[in-house]
Design a protein around this motif. Structure first.
Motif, PDB file in Angstrom:
ATOM      1  N   ILE A 138      27.015  66.140  22.645  1.00 36.54           N
ATOM      2  CA  ILE A 138      28.017  65.975  21.596  1.00 36.54           C
ATOM      3  C   ILE A 138      28.637  67.345  21.354  1.00 36.54           C
ATOM      4  N   THR A 139      29.906  67.505  21.675  1.00 33.68           N
ATOM      5  CA  THR A 139      30.589  68.783  21.485  1.00 33.68           C
ATOM      6  C   THR A 139      32.004  68.518  20.995  1.00 33.68           C
ATOM      7  N   GLY A 140      32.290  68.968  19.779  1.00 32.89           N
ATOM      8  CA  GLY A 140      33.632  68.809  19.241  1.00 32.89           C
ATOM      9  C   GLY A 140      33.613  68.539  17.750  1.00 32.89           C
ATOM     10  N   PRO A 141      34.798  68.298  17.168  1.00 35.64           N
ATOM     11  CA  PRO A 141      34.867  67.887  15.773  1.00 35.64           C
ATOM     12  C   PRO A 141      34.457  66.428  15.631  1.00 35.64           C
ATOM     13  N   ALA A 142      34.090  66.031  14.426  1.00 38.91           N
ATOM     14  CA  ALA A 142      33.655  64.653  14.191  1.00 38.91           C
ATOM     15  C   ALA A 142      34.126  64.214  12.815  1.00 38.91           C
ATOM     16  N   ALA A 143      33.933  62.945  12.528  1.00 36.00           N
ATOM     17  CA  ALA A 143      34.354  62.406  11.239  1.00 36.00           C
ATOM     18  C   ALA A 143      33.515  61.187  10.912  1.00 36.00           C
ATOM     19  N   ALA A 144      33.537  60.822   9.639  1.00 37.81           N
ATOM     20  CA  ALA A 144      32.858  59.609   9.193  1.00 37.81           C
ATOM     21  C   ALA A 144      33.813  58.812   8.322  1.00 37.81           C
ATOM     22  N   ARG A 145      33.704  57.502   8.401  1.00 37.01           N
ATOM     23  CA  ARG A 145      34.404  56.607   7.473  1.00 37.01           C
ATOM     24  C   ARG A 145      33.339  55.807   6.747  1.00 37.01           C
ATOM     25  N   LEU A 146      33.215  56.070   5.455  1.00 36.66           N
ATOM     26  CA  LEU A 146      32.183  55.433   4.651  1.00 36.66           C
ATOM     27  C   LEU A 146      32.835  54.596   3.564  1.00 36.66           C
ATOM     28  N   PHE A 147      32.200  53.482   3.237  1.00 34.52           N
ATOM     29  CA  PHE A 147      32.634  52.638   2.130  1.00 34.52           C
ATOM     30  C   PHE A 147      31.552  52.718   1.058  1.00 34.52           C
ATOM     31  N   VAL A 148      31.913  53.226  -0.115  1.00 37.48           N
ATOM     32  CA  VAL A 148      30.913  53.485  -1.146  1.00 37.48           C
ATOM     33  C   VAL A 148      31.440  53.064  -2.514  1.00 37.48           C
ATOM     34  N   SER A 149      30.507  52.864  -3.410  1.00 33.93           N
ATOM     35  CA  SER A 149      30.814  52.711  -4.831  1.00 33.93           C
ATOM     36  C   SER A 149      29.778  53.508  -5.605  1.00 33.93           C
ATOM     37  N   SER A 150      30.019  53.692  -6.889  1.00 32.49           N
ATOM     38  CA  SER A 150      29.112  54.467  -7.724  1.00 32.49           C
ATOM     39  C   SER A 150      29.017  53.821  -9.098  1.00 32.49           C
ATOM     40  N   THR A 151      27.923  54.079  -9.773  1.00 29.23           N
ATOM     41  CA  THR A 151      27.788  53.614 -11.153  1.00 29.23           C
ATOM     42  C   THR A 151      28.487  54.539 -12.118  1.00 29.23           C
ATOM     43  N   THR A 152      28.992  55.676 -11.619  1.00 29.89           N
ATOM     44  CA  THR A 152      29.700  56.642 -12.461  1.00 29.89           C
ATOM     45  C   THR A 152      31.141  56.797 -11.962  1.00 29.89           C
ATOM     46  N   ALA A 153      31.887  57.665 -12.617  1.00 30.25           N
ATOM     47  CA  ALA A 153      33.310  57.837 -12.308  1.00 30.25           C
ATOM     48  C   ALA A 153      33.567  58.754 -11.125  1.00 30.25           C
ATOM     49  N   ASP A 154      32.504  59.254 -10.493  1.00 29.93           N
ATOM     50  CA  ASP A 154      32.691  60.092  -9.304  1.00 29.93           C
ATOM     51  C   ASP A 154      31.385  60.135  -8.529  1.00 29.93           C
ATOM     52  N   ALA A 155      31.476  60.625  -7.298  1.00 32.99           N
ATOM     53  CA  ALA A 155      30.295  60.773  -6.448  1.00 32.99           C
ATOM     54  C   ALA A 155      30.612  61.812  -5.388  1.00 32.99           C
ATOM     55  N   ASP A 156      29.645  62.657  -5.100  1.00 35.02           N
ATOM     56  CA  ASP A 156      29.769  63.601  -3.996  1.00 35.02           C
ATOM     57  C   ASP A 156      28.972  63.077  -2.816  1.00 35.02           C
ATOM     58  N   ILE A 157      29.574  63.167  -1.633  1.00 28.28           N
ATOM     59  CA  ILE A 157      28.902  62.730  -0.417  1.00 28.28           C
ATOM     60  C   ILE A 157      28.583  63.949   0.438  1.00 28.28           C
ATOM     61  N   PHE A 158      27.316  64.101   0.791  1.00 25.09           N
ATOM     62  CA  PHE A 158      26.845  65.147   1.688  1.00 25.09           C
ATOM     63  C   PHE A 158      26.330  64.441   2.943  1.00 25.09           C
ATOM     64  N   LEU A 159      26.943  64.723   4.060  1.00 16.50           N
ATOM     65  CA  LEU A 159      26.620  64.041   5.304  1.00 16.50           C
ATOM     66  C   LEU A 159      26.078  65.065   6.297  1.00 16.50           C
ATOM     67  N   THR A 160      24.896  64.817   6.827  1.00 16.52           N
ATOM     68  CA  THR A 160      24.212  65.778   7.691  1.00 16.52           C
ATOM     69  C   THR A 160      23.809  65.115   9.003  1.00 16.52           C
ATOM     70  N   LEU A 161      24.190  65.750  10.112  1.00 14.35           N
ATOM     71  CA  LEU A 161      23.751  65.302  11.431  1.00 14.35           C
ATOM     72  C   LEU A 161      22.516  66.089  11.840  1.00 14.35           C
ATOM     73  N   ARG A 162      21.513  65.377  12.364  1.00 18.73           N
ATOM     74  CA  ARG A 162      20.237  65.976  12.734  1.00 18.73           C
ATOM     75  C   ARG A 162      19.827  65.476  14.113  1.00 18.73           C
ATOM     76  N   VAL A 163      18.945  66.203  14.769  1.00 20.23           N
ATOM     77  CA  VAL A 163      18.327  65.761  16.018  1.00 20.23           C
ATOM     78  C   VAL A 163      16.825  65.649  15.779  1.00 20.23           C
ATOM     79  N   LEU A 164      16.254  64.523  16.168  1.00 22.39           N
ATOM     80  CA  LEU A 164      14.819  64.282  16.017  1.00 22.39           C
ATOM     81  C   LEU A 164      14.177  64.223  17.394  1.00 22.39           C
ATOM     82  N   ASP A 165      13.035  64.890  17.539  1.00 17.45           N
ATOM     83  CA  ASP A 165      12.336  64.867  18.818  1.00 17.45           C
ATOM     84  C   ASP A 165      11.570  63.549  18.953  1.00 17.45           C
ATOM     85  N   PRO A 166      10.912  63.298  20.100  1.00 18.21           N
ATOM     86  CA  PRO A 166      10.219  62.008  20.288  1.00 18.21           C
ATOM     87  C   PRO A 166       9.181  61.697  19.224  1.00 18.21           C
ATOM     88  N   ALA A 167       8.658  62.731  18.543  1.00 17.75           N
ATOM     89  CA  ALA A 167       7.678  62.486  17.487  1.00 17.75           C
ATOM     90  C   ALA A 167       8.334  62.250  16.132  1.00 17.75           C
TER      91      ALA A 167
END
Length: 593
Positions: free
Chosen positions: A409-438
């Motif tokens: 994976i090499t390059g820019p990326a993006a996400a399209r998320l559909f969300v709602s909140s119980t409050t008048a705003d929400a911050d989204i923190f999106l993190t990509l990770r790599v997990l080994d076989p364990a």
């Protein structure tokens, strides 16, 4: 009193506190390192607020130690007596026939005046300094700009003004957008400025004088010569942390401190770090947007301060400037447009030549988020997919199946998320990770964190508006010029920009995506390394914990992620083929497995 001193030492003609007059009568001070032999030489210049006389070893001991121990080539061949944070070592450049100039910007170090970082005044001062250097009797009339971070960011600014004697620039890890990169991530204020400014800028404001450090080569106060009462210095500087809180949207304050990239026409070598939450985006964006006919992109990894000083980095810089400042045959005319060090999970880097950015043969791949089973997969989600999580909790993590073969994976990326909140705003923190076989996280040395994540994206839901004319599928553009509050319970679409990244993932490993309402942290109790008192748990010191920006009653509710057939939440990722890509033996750095 300032004393302009000229002396010969360590094979160089060194001039301390050279006066450079500004149009309004203010006099900035510069240190000039040049060859002893008379002649006309090209110039390498920096201009900024970190105090030209502050020794790297003293002012930034925490960075100097790993640089000098992990990367011995970075300090070899020099006495290191003139090392200065994020600027070139003159002992490695002057013998090759360059003049190295360090200028203390207005109000900092040895230069008087009002200290206002990245301001219009500071940029115009830089223009004057470039033109001053271009007409000195020891100058060949060609000025190049080279430095890291601050000394990279203001290169973009001054280059847009097109000083006639500016011949080439190399912004090494330098943001270009004061709002989207330096101060706010996806509209969310990060605390970097409030932590960094007092320690690295305020501490060397002109007038600190005897209360501060001394230049080990001259014995003079690095932020003098006069010593001004601390309470009087407040009126002689801006207050960036307060200004950021007063300007939550991308307005004139930020536009004046951001470069007009399209106005840049000078040759550019934009050197990016894959993993720096302040600088990564800017080097890619600027490379794409400058109008320069001659422009190159280089991308590396490791610590923020490493490759600029290693033989790899210095060699690249000298080939670039040798070509444009000297007209020498350095082979730069054969340099590929894009040079990448693709990251591997074992800490090595694969050096590659590419022809464009994003890579032309990218296979843009959509992976859907499946609330049922927390899968990350190409298949579309089923109906009724919803998932609630506490906004200030650990969030939710989606994972792929183990890869059957090696993928990249090499390059820019993006996400399209559909969300709602119980409050008048929400911050989204999106993190990509790599997990080994364990199932254990693979971490990567990042710009300011020894154990960083693969990539990240952020977005404040009330800043979800996009500019369709400036947006790309892989890089949505948010104007950040107003807030559009949420109606509690109503689902909205969020297009989240994920900063460029690179990782080669072995067979048996998995890709993970964590979605939460606060900064991601790797699990565990530490102890965690810290910079300026900020513990680093995956994102360095670039955290989003300002209580004025993120009051709990607005950002501490319950967030609902929706992903179904009608509203499929997904990632758009840049997979590239591996079959023809391994073109050199992996580069491994000292201290890595």
């Amino acid at each position: 009193m300032h004393r302009h001193i000229s002396e010969i030492r360590d094979g160089m003609r060194v001039e301390w506190d050279v006066p450079i007059p500004m149009p309004d009568g203010t006099v900035l001070r510069a240190d000039v390192f040049r060859p002893v032999a008379e002649g006309r030489y090209p110039v390498i210049m920096t201009h900024g607020p970190y105090a030209k006389g502050l020794a790297f070893q003293q002012g930034y001991a925490g960075m100097w130690k790993p640089l000098s121990t992990k990367y011995p080539d970075a300090v070899a061949g020099s006495s290191n007596k003139y090392q200065n944070w994020e600027t070139v070592d003159p002992e490695k450049w002057v013998p090759d026939g360059y003049v190295c100039i360090r200028v203390d910007s207005r109000g900092s170090g040895r230069s008087p005046g009002y200290l206002d970082i990245f301001s219009v005044q500071e940029t115009h001062d830089y223009y004057t300094c470039v033109e001053w250097a271009g007409v000195q009797p020891w100058s060949n009339g060609k000025v190049g700009l080279l430095g890291i971070s601050y000394y990279a960011m203001n290169q973009w600014q001054v280059a847009a003004l097109r000083p006639p004697h500016l011949a080439a620039i190399c912004p090494w890890e330098g943001a270009a957008d004061h709002y989207r990169e330096f101060t706010h991530h996806g509209g969310i204020l990060n605390i970097f400025t409030s932590v960094w400014y007092p320690v690295q800028v305020g501490a060397v404001q002109h007038g600190v004088g005897e209360r501060g450090a001394r230049n080990p080569n001259t014995g003079e106060p690095v932020a003098g010569p006069e010593t001004v009462p601390a309470e009087d210095l407040v009126a002689l500087r801006g207050d960036p942390p307060a200004q950021l809180r007063a300007h939550p949207f991308d307005d004139t304050y930020y536009r004046q401190r951001s470069a007009a990239l399209e106005q840049i026409t000078v040759p550019v070598l934009s050197a990016a770090n894959w993993a720096h939450a302040l600088h990564t985006r800017g080097n890619f964006e600027a490379y794409s947007r400058v109008s320069s006919e001659q422009k190159w992109l280089e991308v590396h990894g490791l610590e923020h301060f490493a490759e600029f000083y290693t033989d790899y980095g210095v060699g690249l810089q000298k080939r670039f400037f040798g070509h444009f400042l000297k007209g020498a045959d350095t082979g730069w005319d054969r340099q590929p447009p894009v040079q990448l060090n693709a990251r591997h999970v074992d800490g090595s880097f694969e050096l590659r030549s590419e022809q464009a950015w994003p890579l032309p043969d990218t296979t843009w791949t959509t992976l859907h988020l499946h609330p049922d089973g927390l899968a990350l997969a190409e298949r579309a989600p089923a109906d009724g997919g919803r998932l609630d999580f506490a906004a200030l909790g650990d969030g939710v993590t989606f994972t792929t199946e183990p890869f059957a073969e090696e993928v990249e994976i090499t390059g820019p990326a993006a996400a399209r998320l559909f969300v709602s909140s119980t409050t008048a705003d929400a911050d989204i923190f999106l993190t990509l990770r790599v997990l080994d076989p364990a199932g254990t996280d693979v971490t990567f040395v990042s710009g300011l964190d020894p154990a960083g994540v693969v990539a990240a994206g952020w977005l404040r839901a009330s800043h979800r508006a996009v500019d369709p004319e400036r947006s790309l599928p892989h890089r949505p553009w948010h104007p950040h010029d107003h807030a559009d509050p949420l109606t509690p319970g109503e689902v909205v679409q969020l297009d989240v920009e994920i900063w460029p990244t690179s990782v080669v993932i072995p067979a048996g490993h998995r890709l993970a995506c964590t979605v939460r309402g606060r900064d991601f942290e790797f699990p565990g109790d530490g102890p965690w390394p810290a910079t300026y008192g900020v513990p680093m748990k995956g994102h360095g010191m670039f955290l989003h914990t300002d209580p004025h920006d993120r009051p709990e009653d607005r950002f501490g509710g319950t967030t609902t992620l929706v992903s179904d057939r009608a509203r499929p939440s997904s990632l758009l990722l840049p997979f590239v083929p591996r079959t023809t890509r391994r073109r050199s033996a992996p580069r491994r750095r000292p201290g890595r497995a």
